[in-house]
Design a protein around this motif. Structure first.
Motif, PDB file in Angstrom:
ATOM      1  N   ARG A  40      40.433  44.250  39.979  1.00 26.74           N
ATOM      2  CA  ARG A  40      40.355  45.004  38.741  1.00 26.74           C
ATOM      3  C   ARG A  40      39.974  44.183  37.519  1.00 26.74           C
ATOM      4  NH1 ARG A  40      42.807  47.272  42.436  1.00 26.74           N
ATOM      5  NH2 ARG A  40      43.053  49.534  42.578  1.00 26.74           N
ATOM      6  N   SER A  41      39.853  42.871  37.646  1.00 28.91           N
ATOM      7  CA  SER A  41      39.492  42.063  36.480  1.00 28.91           C
ATOM      8  C   SER A  41      38.960  40.701  36.905  1.00 28.91           C
ATOM      9  CB  SER A  41      40.700  41.883  35.551  1.00 28.91           C
ATOM     10  OG  SER A  41      41.805  41.379  36.252  1.00 28.91           O
ATOM     11  N   LEU A  58      38.532  36.535  37.100  1.00 25.91           N
ATOM     12  CA  LEU A  58      39.462  35.430  37.320  1.00 25.91           C
ATOM     13  C   LEU A  58      40.011  34.939  35.984  1.00 25.91           C
ATOM     14  CD1 LEU A  58      40.674  33.198  39.226  1.00 25.91           C
ATOM     15  CD2 LEU A  58      38.631  31.854  38.672  1.00 25.91           C
ATOM     16  N   GLY A  59      39.118  34.767  34.989  1.00 28.80           N
ATOM     17  CA  GLY A  59      39.532  34.255  33.695  1.00 28.80           C
ATOM     18  C   GLY A  59      40.364  35.228  32.890  1.00 28.80           C
ATOM     19  N   GLU A  60      40.545  36.435  33.374  1.00 33.46           N
ATOM     20  CA  GLU A  60      41.360  37.447  32.702  1.00 33.46           C
ATOM     21  C   GLU A  60      42.682  37.633  33.433  1.00 33.46           C
ATOM     22  OE1 GLU A  60      40.622  42.025  32.831  1.00 33.46           O
ATOM     23  OE2 GLU A  60      39.505  41.219  31.112  1.00 33.46           O
ATOM     24  N   ALA A  61      42.625  37.912  34.739  1.00 36.27           N
ATOM     25  CA  ALA A  61      43.839  38.177  35.510  1.00 36.27           C
ATOM     26  C   ALA A  61      44.681  36.916  35.701  1.00 36.27           C
ATOM     27  CB  ALA A  61      43.473  38.772  36.867  1.00 36.27           C
ATOM     28  N   TYR A  62      44.028  35.795  35.990  1.00 37.06           N
ATOM     29  CA  TYR A  62      44.760  34.564  36.310  1.00 37.06           C
ATOM     30  C   TYR A  62      45.640  34.092  35.154  1.00 37.06           C
ATOM     31  CZ  TYR A  62      45.611  29.984  38.438  1.00 37.06           C
ATOM     32  OH  TYR A  62      46.209  28.872  38.984  1.00 37.06           O
ATOM     33  N   PRO A  63      45.107  33.994  33.912  1.00 36.98           N
ATOM     34  CA  PRO A  63      45.974  33.536  32.818  1.00 36.98           C
ATOM     35  C   PRO A  63      47.154  34.458  32.554  1.00 36.98           C
ATOM     36  CG  PRO A  63      43.671  33.355  32.183  1.00 36.98           C
ATOM     37  CD  PRO A  63      43.708  34.151  33.466  1.00 36.98           C
ATOM     38  N   ILE A  64      46.957  35.764  32.669  1.00 33.52           N
ATOM     39  CA  ILE A  64      48.065  36.689  32.428  1.00 33.52           C
ATOM     40  C   ILE A  64      49.123  36.543  33.520  1.00 33.52           C
ATOM     41  CG2 ILE A  64      48.733  39.108  32.256  1.00 33.52           C
ATOM     42  CD1 ILE A  64      46.009  39.689  31.033  1.00 33.52           C
ATOM     43  N   ALA A  65      48.695  36.499  34.771  1.00 31.63           N
ATOM     44  CA  ALA A  65      49.639  36.369  35.881  1.00 31.63           C
ATOM     45  C   ALA A  65      50.386  35.041  35.831  1.00 31.63           C
ATOM     46  CB  ALA A  65      48.902  36.513  37.211  1.00 31.63           C
ATOM     47  N   LEU A 116      48.043  39.981  44.163  1.00 29.88           N
ATOM     48  CA  LEU A 116      46.941  39.158  43.675  1.00 29.88           C
ATOM     49  C   LEU A 116      45.596  39.789  44.016  1.00 29.88           C
ATOM     50  CD1 LEU A 116      46.318  36.446  42.276  1.00 29.88           C
ATOM     51  CD2 LEU A 116      46.202  35.402  44.540  1.00 29.88           C
ATOM     52  N   VAL A 117      45.467  40.278  45.232  1.00 29.42           N
ATOM     53  CA  VAL A 117      44.244  40.974  45.635  1.00 29.42           C
ATOM     54  C   VAL A 117      44.015  42.190  44.735  1.00 29.42           C
ATOM     55  CG1 VAL A 117      43.206  42.372  47.456  1.00 29.42           C
ATOM     56  CG2 VAL A 117      44.270  40.182  48.028  1.00 29.42           C
ATOM     57  N   TYR A 118      45.070  42.946  44.504  1.00 32.40           N
ATOM     58  CA  TYR A 118      44.981  44.139  43.659  1.00 32.40           C
ATOM     59  C   TYR A 118      44.522  43.769  42.249  1.00 32.40           C
ATOM     60  CZ  TYR A 118      46.546  48.472  41.361  1.00 32.40           C
ATOM     61  OH  TYR A 118      46.595  49.633  40.632  1.00 32.40           O
ATOM     62  N   ALA A 119      45.084  42.682  41.699  1.00 34.34           N
ATOM     63  CA  ALA A 119      44.721  42.259  40.345  1.00 34.34           C
ATOM     64  C   ALA A 119      43.270  41.799  40.278  1.00 34.34           C
ATOM     65  CB  ALA A 119      45.658  41.141  39.881  1.00 34.34           C
ATOM     66  N   TYR A 120      42.820  41.030  41.292  1.00 37.84           N
ATOM     67  CA  TYR A 120      41.453  40.503  41.270  1.00 37.84           C
ATOM     68  C   TYR A 120      40.405  41.577  41.550  1.00 37.84           C
ATOM     69  CZ  TYR A 120      43.016  35.652  40.918  1.00 37.84           C
ATOM     70  OH  TYR A 120      43.549  34.464  40.495  1.00 37.84           O
ATOM     71  N   SER A 134      44.687  46.744  34.710  1.00 33.59           N
ATOM     72  CA  SER A 134      44.499  45.334  35.072  1.00 33.59           C
ATOM     73  C   SER A 134      45.620  44.467  34.514  1.00 33.59           C
ATOM     74  CB  SER A 134      43.143  44.829  34.574  1.00 33.59           C
ATOM     75  OG  SER A 134      43.086  44.834  33.158  1.00 33.59           O
ATOM     76  N   ILE A 135      46.113  44.811  33.310  1.00 34.75           N
ATOM     77  CA  ILE A 135      47.221  44.051  32.725  1.00 34.75           C
ATOM     78  C   ILE A 135      48.486  44.240  33.553  1.00 34.75           C
ATOM     79  CG2 ILE A 135      48.759  43.862  30.734  1.00 34.75           C
ATOM     80  CD1 ILE A 135      46.384  44.521  28.952  1.00 34.75           C
ATOM     81  N   VAL A 136      48.764  45.489  33.930  1.00 37.38           N
ATOM     82  CA  VAL A 136      49.952  45.773  34.745  1.00 37.38           C
ATOM     83  C   VAL A 136      49.865  45.042  36.089  1.00 37.38           C
ATOM     84  CG1 VAL A 136      51.182  47.574  36.014  1.00 37.38           C
ATOM     85  CG2 VAL A 136      50.462  47.977  33.656  1.00 37.38           C
TER      86      VAL A 136
END
Length: 276
Positions: free
Chosen positions: A82-83, A85-92, A76-80, A141-143
Motif C-alpha cells: 500500500r505504500s 519503502l520510504g513511506e511505510a518503513y519509517p512509520i513502522a 509488513l507485506v500488507y503495508a508494502y 497505509s498509515i494504519v
C-alpha cells in the motif's frame, strides 16, 4: 566513542534496511516474503539442531515470538502493498521504539529517562510530519505501517526478556525462534496453492538472499539485548529508517523530498535519544 555493541547494532540497522528493500523491490511481496521464509527456516532449523538447547524458561518466549514474527511478516507485506519503502518503513520502524521503551518499562523494569521521553516526542513528531506533507499517505497505509510497528515492538520486548532467560544461548534462542518461519510457506500455500510458489530464478535468489540477511540483522539484535537495555538496542536499530530512505532513492527510484528526508532524520534522532 561508539561501543562495539552499538557498532554491531548499527550494522544490523543497515542489514535490516537492505532486506526490506529487497522485499519491497519485488512486485509480489507476499510471494517474496514466503521465499525469504523458505530461505530462513532450513538454516534456522539446522543451527537449532546443532547447538545447545536454550534453558527451559526461554521456551514460552520462543514460541510466542515465533508466532508474532509470523504476524509481523503478514503485516509488513500488507503495508508494502500500500505504500513506498520510504513511506511505510519509517512509520513502522519509527513507531516501535516508543512502544518498546514503554513495554520494557512495564515488563522488564527498565526506566524511562528525560532524554528517552524527548526521543519519544521526536519520533512522534517525525511520524506526524509524514501525514502533513503534500503527498500525504492514505489512512489505510498509515494504519498498516503502525500495525507493523506494534508487532515489531511486541516481538522485541518478548525476545529481550526471553533471551535473558535462555541461559546464555542467544544463537540457539534465535535459531529456534526463526524455525517458526516454516509457518509462512504453509500460510501461502493454504491461501494461493502450491503452484503459486513458482517464480523466476532471479526473484527467488533475491528473496532467499534477503532472508539470510534478515537472520544476521535480527540475530545481532537478540545478541545485543542480552547485555543492553531493550530501549537502547531498539532505538539504535531503528536508525535504519535513514538507510531505508536512501536505499529507496538510490536503488528503487523512489521520490525522496526534502521534507520526507527531514522527517526520517527526526525519527532517527528521536530513536537515538530513546537509547541514551
Amino acid at each position: 566513542m561508539i561501543s562495539s555493541m552499538s557498532g554491531f547494532v548499527l550494522l544490523a540497522a543497515l542489514l535490516h534496511a537492505t532486506w526490506n528493500a529487497m522485499l519491497h523491490g519485488n512486485r509480489d511481496r507476499f510471494l517474496s516474503m514466503t521465499w525469504m521464509s523458505i530461505g530462513i527456516a532450513p538454516i534456522a532449523t539446522a543451527v537449532a539442531l546443532s547447538v545447545p538447547v536454550p534453558a527451559q524458561a526461554a521456551w514460552p518466549y520462543i514460541a510466542v515470538s515465533g508466532l508474532v514474527h509470523g504476524l509481523y511478516n503478514l503485516c509488513l507485506v500488507y503495508a508494502y502493498q500500500r505504500s513506498d519503502l520510504g513511506e511505510a518503513y519509517p512509520i513502522a520502524r519509527g513507531s516501535s521504539p516508543m512502544l518498546v521503551a514503554l513495554g520494557a518499562a512495564v515488563f522488564a523494569n527498565e526506566q524511562i529517562h528525560i532524554l528517552q521521553a524527548a526521543g519519544i516526542a521526536l519520533v512522534s513528531c517525525g511520524i506526524i510530519s509524514f501525514a502533513l506533507q503534500r503527498r500525504r499517505p492514505s489512512r489505510e497505509s498509515i494504519v498498516a505501517a503502525l500495525l507493523t510497528g506494534a508487532t515489531i515492538a511486541l516481538y522485541t520486548v518478548i525476545d529481550g526478556i526471553g533471551v535473558r532467560r535462555a541461559g546464555g544461548h542467544a544463537i540457539s534462542y534465535t535459531a529456534w525462534m526463526f524455525a517458526f518461519y516454516w509457518l509462512m510457506p504453509a500460510i501461502f500455500i493454504a491461501k494461493r496453492g502450491r503452484s503459486a510458489l513458482r517464480a523466476s530464478f532471479a526473484d527467488i535468489g533475491t528473496s532467499v538472499s534477503g532472508g539470510v540477511v534478515s537472520i544476521a540483522a535480527y540475530g545481532i539484535v537478540i545478541w545485543a539485548m542480552q547485555y543492553g537495555a531493550m530501549g537502547t538496542v531498539s532505538a539504535l536499530r531503528e536508525t535504519s529508517v535513514v538507510f531505508a530512505v536512501l536505499i529507496g532513492r538510490l536503488f528503487l527510484r523512489e521520490e525522496v523530498t526534502f521534507a520526507r528526508f527531514v522527517s526520517c532524520v527526526v525519527i532517527a534522532a528521536g530513536a537515538v535519544c530513546i537509547g541514551l
